[in-house]
Design a protein around this motif. Structure first.
Motif, PDB file in Angstrom:
ATOM      1  N   PRO A 105    -145.818 -18.531 -12.945  1.00  0.00           N
ATOM      2  CA  PRO A 105    -145.458 -19.753 -12.220  1.00  0.00           C
ATOM      3  C   PRO A 105    -146.642 -20.705 -12.094  1.00  0.00           C
ATOM      4  N   GLY A 106    -146.328 -21.906 -11.715  1.00  0.00           N
ATOM      5  CA  GLY A 106    -147.334 -22.952 -11.531  1.00  0.00           C
ATOM      6  C   GLY A 106    -146.773 -24.257 -12.063  1.00  0.00           C
ATOM      7  N   HIS A 107    -146.639 -24.326 -13.374  1.00  0.00           N
ATOM      8  CA  HIS A 107    -146.005 -25.502 -13.982  1.00  0.00           C
ATOM      9  C   HIS A 107    -144.556 -25.592 -13.521  1.00  0.00           C
ATOM     10  N   PRO A 109    -141.759 -22.878 -11.088  1.00  0.00           N
ATOM     11  CA  PRO A 109    -141.723 -21.605 -10.369  1.00  0.00           C
ATOM     12  C   PRO A 109    -141.036 -20.476 -11.135  1.00  0.00           C
ATOM     13  N   ALA A 136    -149.631 -28.292 -12.886  1.00  0.00           N
ATOM     14  CA  ALA A 136    -148.747 -27.648 -11.919  1.00  0.00           C
ATOM     15  C   ALA A 136    -147.946 -28.750 -11.233  1.00  0.00           C
ATOM     16  N   GLU A 139    -143.038 -28.200  -6.323  1.00  0.00           N
ATOM     17  CA  GLU A 139    -141.643 -27.766  -6.364  1.00  0.00           C
ATOM     18  C   GLU A 139    -141.320 -26.994  -5.091  1.00  0.00           C
ATOM     19  N   ASP A 141    -139.500 -23.742  -3.238  1.00  0.00           N
ATOM     20  CA  ASP A 141    -138.942 -22.447  -3.592  1.00  0.00           C
ATOM     21  C   ASP A 141    -137.451 -22.505  -3.264  1.00  0.00           C
ATOM     22  N   ARG A 146    -142.349 -25.629   0.137  1.00  0.00           N
ATOM     23  CA  ARG A 146    -143.239 -26.049  -0.952  1.00  0.00           C
ATOM     24  C   ARG A 146    -144.008 -24.850  -1.516  1.00  0.00           C
ATOM     25  N   THR A 147    -143.963 -24.691  -2.838  1.00  0.00           N
ATOM     26  CA  THR A 147    -144.712 -23.613  -3.483  1.00  0.00           C
ATOM     27  C   THR A 147    -146.188 -23.985  -3.542  1.00  0.00           C
ATOM     28  N   SER A 149    -148.201 -24.320  -6.015  1.00  0.00           N
ATOM     29  CA  SER A 149    -148.165 -24.374  -7.476  1.00  0.00           C
ATOM     30  C   SER A 149    -149.550 -24.413  -8.113  1.00  0.00           C
ATOM     31  N   GLN A 152    -150.765 -20.894  -7.969  1.00  0.00           N
ATOM     32  CA  GLN A 152    -149.984 -20.116  -8.934  1.00  0.00           C
ATOM     33  C   GLN A 152    -150.440 -20.415 -10.362  1.00  0.00           C
ATOM     34  N   GLN A 153    -150.670 -21.691 -10.675  1.00  0.00           N
ATOM     35  CA  GLN A 153    -151.111 -22.078 -12.018  1.00  0.00           C
ATOM     36  C   GLN A 153    -152.430 -21.392 -12.356  1.00  0.00           C
TER      37      GLN A 153
END
Length: 182
Positions: A105-107, A109, A136, A139, A141, A146-147, A149, A152-153
């Motif tokens: 995930p990142g770009h 989820p 990223a 977005e 979840d 809010r993730t 991101s 995560q990226q």
């Protein structure tokens, strides 16, 4: 085995699925979190619109933010043409088509990569792109939160960096022959 694996839900990565499966009976696979998006689930779309409405208000985006939210209701974006009509099978284990499936995930989820240890190949969707920086996106979840991101990226890039890879097949651009340098 023949099939389609969608690396993530973005429209530039799913555009031909309906056309292909209309003439060829083959399975389509995606991360479980992508299916609501790919099927244009009404409740998910409403939640996503509300998420961005609140985000743009909190960020003080004014009229520009209101226009962005209006665009989320755009019939072109929500049209049947952008919806996957066939059944989509959830990726339920870590192997498919002889590849290890990695959550990255990142770009997006729901983005996944395919890794083949023997060939030392990695198909990354949009995690790694040779001619532009990877990015990223903000977005929500599936609870409308809010993730993280960017975190995560970074973690996804580190995960792929730890693999023994000779070639990266990106979702855009040329094959990446020195992925560690990139």
């Amino acid at each position: 085995m023949t099939g389609i694996l969608l690396t993530h839900h973005h429209t530039d990565h799913i555009g031909l699925v309906n056309r292909i499966v209309s003439t060829h009976t083959i399975p389509v696979y995606a991360h479980p979190n992508a299916i609501l998006i790919l099927k244009r689930d009404t409740e998910y779309i409403k939640m996503r619109v509300e998420f961005f409405r609140k985000l743009y208000q909190e960020m003080g985006c004014g009229e520009i933010g209101e226009k962005q939210v209006a665009d989320l209701h755009n019939p072109i974006i929500l049209s049947e043409d952008n919806k996957i009509h066939c059944g989509i099978q959830q990726i339920t284990n870590n192997q498919l088509f002889g590849f290890d499936i990695l959550e990255i995930p990142g770009h997006a989820p729901d983005q996944v990569a395919l890794y083949n240890k023997e060939c030392k190949w990695l198909f990354t969707g949009n995690l790694l792109i040779g001619n532009i920086p990877s990015n990223a996106f903000i977005e929500p979840d599936f609870d409308g939160i809010r993730t993280k991101s960017i975190v995560q990226q970074k973690q996804s890039l580190e995960k792929c960096l730890s693999l023994n890879v000779d070639l990266v097949f990106s979702g855009h651009g040329m094959i990446i022959e020195n992925p560690i340098d990139l």
